[in-house]
Design a protein around this motif. Structure first.
Motif, PDB file in Angstrom:
ATOM      1  N   THR A  39       0.732  -1.096  -0.110  1.00 35.77           N
ATOM      2  CA  THR A  39       0.057   0.025   0.033  1.00 35.77           C
ATOM      3  C   THR A  39       0.850   1.097  -0.053  1.00 35.77           C
ATOM      4  OG1 THR A  39      -0.254  -0.385   2.326  1.00 35.77           O
ATOM      5  CG2 THR A  39      -2.058  -1.011   0.968  1.00 35.77           C
ATOM      6  N   THR A  40       2.036   1.264   0.772  1.00 38.35           N
ATOM      7  CA  THR A  40       2.823   2.305   0.608  1.00 38.35           C
ATOM      8  C   THR A  40       3.484   2.565  -0.850  1.00 38.35           C
ATOM      9  OG1 THR A  40       3.372   2.241   3.120  1.00 38.35           O
ATOM     10  CG2 THR A  40       5.026   3.434   1.706  1.00 38.35           C
ATOM     11  N   GLY A  41       3.955   1.281  -1.304  1.00 40.87           N
ATOM     12  CA  GLY A  41       4.540   1.582  -2.723  1.00 40.87           C
ATOM     13  C   GLY A  41       3.371   1.851  -3.684  1.00 40.87           C
ATOM     14  N   LEU A  42       2.153   1.711  -3.588  1.00 40.33           N
ATOM     15  CA  LEU A  42       1.240   2.061  -4.237  1.00 40.33           C
ATOM     16  C   LEU A  42       0.727   3.603  -4.050  1.00 40.33           C
ATOM     17  CD1 LEU A  42      -1.095   1.641  -6.218  1.00 40.33           C
ATOM     18  CD2 LEU A  42      -2.650   1.303  -4.136  1.00 40.33           C
ATOM     19  N   ALA A  43       0.770   4.064  -2.907  1.00 37.09           N
ATOM     20  CA  ALA A  43       0.739   5.679  -2.787  1.00 37.09           C
ATOM     21  C   ALA A  43       2.001   6.371  -3.498  1.00 37.09           C
ATOM     22  CB  ALA A  43       0.515   5.929  -1.280  1.00 37.09           C
ATOM     23  N   LEU A  44       3.097   5.959  -3.119  1.00 34.71           N
ATOM     24  CA  LEU A  44       4.399   6.545  -3.843  1.00 34.71           C
ATOM     25  C   LEU A  44       4.410   6.545  -5.148  1.00 34.71           C
ATOM     26  CD1 LEU A  44       7.250   5.557  -1.225  1.00 34.71           C
ATOM     27  CD2 LEU A  44       5.893   7.638  -1.572  1.00 34.71           C
ATOM     28  N   ALA A  45       3.810   5.322  -5.866  1.00 36.23           N
ATOM     29  CA  ALA A  45       3.991   5.189  -7.430  1.00 36.23           C
ATOM     30  C   ALA A  45       2.684   6.317  -7.869  1.00 36.23           C
ATOM     31  CB  ALA A  45       3.515   3.725  -7.722  1.00 36.23           C
ATOM     32  N   VAL A  46       1.700   6.287  -7.254  1.00 33.10           N
ATOM     33  CA  VAL A  46       0.573   7.302  -7.721  1.00 33.10           C
ATOM     34  C   VAL A  46       1.219   8.779  -7.577  1.00 33.10           C
ATOM     35  CG1 VAL A  46      -1.845   8.139  -7.341  1.00 33.10           C
ATOM     36  CG2 VAL A  46      -1.311   5.930  -7.254  1.00 33.10           C
ATOM     37  N   GLY A  47       1.846   8.989  -6.587  1.00 29.56           N
ATOM     38  CA  GLY A  47       2.325  10.142  -6.218  1.00 29.56           C
ATOM     39  C   GLY A  47       3.465  10.655  -7.111  1.00 29.56           C
ATOM     40  N   VAL A  48       4.462   9.798  -7.569  1.00 32.73           N
ATOM     41  CA  VAL A  48       5.365   9.856  -8.543  1.00 32.73           C
ATOM     42  C   VAL A  48       5.005  10.074  -9.952  1.00 32.73           C
ATOM     43  CG1 VAL A  48       7.545   9.213  -9.586  1.00 32.73           C
ATOM     44  CG2 VAL A  48       7.207   8.902  -6.880  1.00 32.73           C
ATOM     45  N   VAL A 115       1.360   8.419   4.560  1.00 29.62           N
ATOM     46  CA  VAL A 115       1.725   7.249   3.403  1.00 29.62           C
ATOM     47  C   VAL A 115       2.564   6.024   4.212  1.00 29.62           C
ATOM     48  CG1 VAL A 115       3.151   6.921   1.482  1.00 29.62           C
ATOM     49  CG2 VAL A 115       1.891   8.638   1.563  1.00 29.62           C
ATOM     50  N   ARG A 116       3.294   6.306   5.159  1.00 33.05           N
ATOM     51  CA  ARG A 116       3.919   5.214   5.793  1.00 33.05           C
ATOM     52  C   ARG A 116       2.894   4.284   6.587  1.00 33.05           C
ATOM     53  NH1 ARG A 116       6.739   6.661   9.748  1.00 33.05           N
ATOM     54  NH2 ARG A 116       8.328   5.190   9.742  1.00 33.05           N
ATOM     55  N   ARG A 117       1.881   5.056   6.994  1.00 33.32           N
ATOM     56  CA  ARG A 117       1.008   4.370   7.862  1.00 33.32           C
ATOM     57  C   ARG A 117      -0.146   3.570   7.205  1.00 33.32           C
ATOM     58  NH1 ARG A 117      -0.658   8.614  12.078  1.00 33.32           N
ATOM     59  NH2 ARG A 117      -1.486   6.760  13.200  1.00 33.32           N
ATOM     60  N   VAL A 118      -0.415   3.790   6.015  1.00 34.64           N
ATOM     61  CA  VAL A 118      -1.611   3.456   5.275  1.00 34.64           C
ATOM     62  C   VAL A 118      -1.423   1.893   5.050  1.00 34.64           C
ATOM     63  CG1 VAL A 118      -0.613   3.669   2.802  1.00 34.64           C
ATOM     64  CG2 VAL A 118      -3.263   3.949   3.313  1.00 34.64           C
ATOM     65  N   ARG A 119      -2.537   1.293   5.183  1.00 35.78           N
ATOM     66  CA  ARG A 119      -2.872  -0.162   5.005  1.00 35.78           C
ATOM     67  C   ARG A 119      -3.994  -0.501   4.069  1.00 35.78           C
ATOM     68  NH1 ARG A 119       1.159   0.845   7.224  1.00 35.78           N
ATOM     69  NH2 ARG A 119       2.087   0.066   9.017  1.00 35.78           N
ATOM     70  N   HIS A 120      -4.636   0.570   3.651  1.00 38.46           N
ATOM     71  CA  HIS A 120      -5.898   0.314   2.649  1.00 38.46           C
ATOM     72  C   HIS A 120      -5.593   0.972   1.392  1.00 38.46           C
ATOM     73  CE1 HIS A 120     -10.207   0.414   1.376  1.00 38.46           C
ATOM     74  NE2 HIS A 120     -10.352   0.130   2.352  1.00 38.46           N
ATOM     75  N   ARG A 121      -5.815   0.133   0.434  1.00 37.10           N
ATOM     76  CA  ARG A 121      -5.511   0.500  -1.099  1.00 37.10           C
ATOM     77  C   ARG A 121      -6.259   1.964  -1.547  1.00 37.10           C
ATOM     78  NH1 ARG A 121      -5.952  -5.297  -3.657  1.00 37.10           N
ATOM     79  NH2 ARG A 121      -4.734  -6.493  -2.171  1.00 37.10           N
ATOM     80  N   ALA A 122      -7.619   2.004  -1.188  1.00 40.28           N
ATOM     81  CA  ALA A 122      -8.037   3.127  -1.506  1.00 40.28           C
ATOM     82  C   ALA A 122      -7.470   4.598  -1.018  1.00 40.28           C
ATOM     83  CB  ALA A 122      -9.738   3.200  -1.152  1.00 40.28           C
ATOM     84  N   TRP A 123      -7.045   4.288   0.383  1.00 44.50           N
ATOM     85  CA  TRP A 123      -6.581   5.180   1.334  1.00 44.50           C
ATOM     86  C   TRP A 123      -5.174   5.660   0.378  1.00 44.50           C
ATOM     87  CZ3 TRP A 123      -7.160   9.074   4.883  1.00 44.50           C
ATOM     88  CH2 TRP A 123      -8.558   8.806   5.718  1.00 44.50           C
ATOM     89  N   ALA A 124      -4.426   4.475   0.080  1.00 44.72           N
ATOM     90  CA  ALA A 124      -3.030   4.800  -0.574  1.00 44.72           C
ATOM     91  C   ALA A 124      -3.202   5.569  -1.871  1.00 44.72           C
ATOM     92  CB  ALA A 124      -2.616   3.422  -0.957  1.00 44.72           C
ATOM     93  N   LEU A 125      -4.518   5.189  -2.739  1.00 41.54           N
ATOM     94  CA  LEU A 125      -4.495   6.087  -3.933  1.00 41.54           C
ATOM     95  C   LEU A 125      -4.962   7.509  -3.438  1.00 41.54           C
ATOM     96  CD1 LEU A 125      -5.208   6.089  -7.077  1.00 41.54           C
ATOM     97  CD2 LEU A 125      -7.636   5.365  -6.527  1.00 41.54           C
ATOM     98  N   ALA A 126      -5.721   7.666  -2.490  1.00 42.83           N
ATOM     99  CA  ALA A 126      -6.176   9.171  -2.167  1.00 42.83           C
ATOM    100  C   ALA A 126      -4.671   9.950  -1.756  1.00 42.83           C
ATOM    101  CB  ALA A 126      -7.215   9.061  -1.224  1.00 42.83           C
ATOM    102  N   LEU A 127      -4.246   9.317  -0.804  1.00 44.74           N
ATOM    103  CA  LEU A 127      -2.937  10.001  -0.315  1.00 44.74           C
ATOM    104  C   LEU A 127      -1.799   9.994  -1.535  1.00 44.74           C
ATOM    105  CD1 LEU A 127      -2.394   8.536   3.143  1.00 44.74           C
ATOM    106  CD2 LEU A 127      -3.273  10.700   2.550  1.00 44.74           C
ATOM    107  N   GLY A 128      -1.807   9.023  -2.328  1.00 47.76           N
ATOM    108  CA  GLY A 128      -0.881   9.324  -3.641  1.00 47.76           C
ATOM    109  C   GLY A 128      -1.254  10.436  -4.300  1.00 47.76           C
ATOM    110  N   LEU A 129      -2.522  10.571  -4.737  1.00 50.09           N
ATOM    111  CA  LEU A 129      -3.041  11.705  -5.399  1.00 50.09           C
ATOM    112  C   LEU A 129      -2.763  12.871  -4.775  1.00 50.09           C
ATOM    113  CD1 LEU A 129      -6.435  10.084  -6.819  1.00 50.09           C
ATOM    114  CD2 LEU A 129      -4.304  10.728  -8.337  1.00 50.09           C
ATOM    115  N   LEU A 130      -2.855  13.005  -3.811  1.00 50.15           N
ATOM    116  CA  LEU A 130      -2.782  14.299  -2.575  1.00 50.15           C
ATOM    117  C   LEU A 130      -1.240  14.575  -2.954  1.00 50.15           C
ATOM    118  CD1 LEU A 130      -4.090  16.429  -0.996  1.00 50.15           C
ATOM    119  CD2 LEU A 130      -3.688  14.926   1.009  1.00 50.15           C
ATOM    120  N   LEU A 131      -0.566  13.768  -2.547  1.00 49.62           N
ATOM    121  CA  LEU A 131       0.991  14.055  -2.702  1.00 49.62           C
ATOM    122  C   LEU A 131       1.175  14.352  -3.924  1.00 49.62           C
ATOM    123  CD1 LEU A 131       3.732  13.636  -1.283  1.00 49.62           C
ATOM    124  CD2 LEU A 131       3.845  11.258  -2.221  1.00 49.62           C
TER     125      LEU A 131
END
Length: 202
Positions: A39-48, A115-131
């Motif tokens: 999930t952290t990787g997903l958030a970072l990938a979306v962010g980048v 992002v380091r604490r996220v465990r839910h994919r939808a949350w990871a997507l949202a935080l990645g977009l916000l980042l």
């Protein structure tokens, strides 16, 4: 009787332990819960990815729209027009650009921490977009003229009766809508639900 107790010990390590593989407090009905690294990787990938798309489109906008009249994409509903914005939406805070830049830096740090604490994919997507959105506009404020912390954000999408915006702004707004939906449904960043958490606390 002894065989049953032995099976329980071998499966759990000691009597009373939850079965192996169970996650305490996790929402067992959530099909979107994932491992922390994923999930952290997903958030970072979306962010980048969002950051790269934002910066590439801004470079193209500056190159192709400088000195041009608005370019119609969907008639007068959607146009491309180059605007350099020193402030926030509707050019608010144009006189305090360094303050807005510092706030953006703090917001980026906070999102990275979450992002380091996220465990839910939808949350990871949202935080990645916000980042992606926060960092995309922050890059402009740090590296574009007239100088560090005072740089003007490049905007180029124009809708009727709406401030001109960019890809970073789209990411921020989509992230906000997704976060509101997740909170409305009672889903926490770790994949648990508010109702399940309250029930466990009783």
């Amino acid at each position: 009787m002894q065989a049953a107790r032995g099976a329980s010990l071998s499966a759990t390590g000691r009597p009373g332990d939850p079965p192996a593989g169970d996650t305490v407090g996790a929402d067992p009905t959530s099909a979107t819960a994932g491992r922390p690294a994923r999930t952290t990787g997903l958030a970072l990938a979306v962010g980048v990815t969002g950051l790269v798309v934002d910066q590439v489109t801004k470079v193209l906008a500056v190159r192709e729209l400088t000195g041009r009249e608005p370019v119609e994409v969907l008639g007068s509903f959607l146009q491309l027009v180059l605007v350099r914005n020193p402030g926030a939406a509707f050019s608010a805070g144009a006189s305090i650009t360094p303050v807005i830049s510092v706030i953006a830096i703090l917001a980026t740090v906070v999102v990275l921490w979450q992002v380091r604490r996220v465990r839910h994919r939808a949350w990871a997507l949202a935080l990645g977009l916000l980042l992606a959105g926060v960092s995309g506009n922050l890059v402009d404020r740090l590296f574009r003229p007239p100088g560090p912390l005072r740089g003007h954000v490049v905007d180029f999408f124009a809708l009727p009766n709406w401030p001109v915006f960019n890809v970073a702004d789209i990411c921020i707004n989509v992230a906000g809508a997704l976060l509101v939906l997740l909170l409305f449904r009672g889903i926490n960043p770790d994949g648990t639900r508010h109702d399940a958490t309250a029930e466990a606390a009783r």
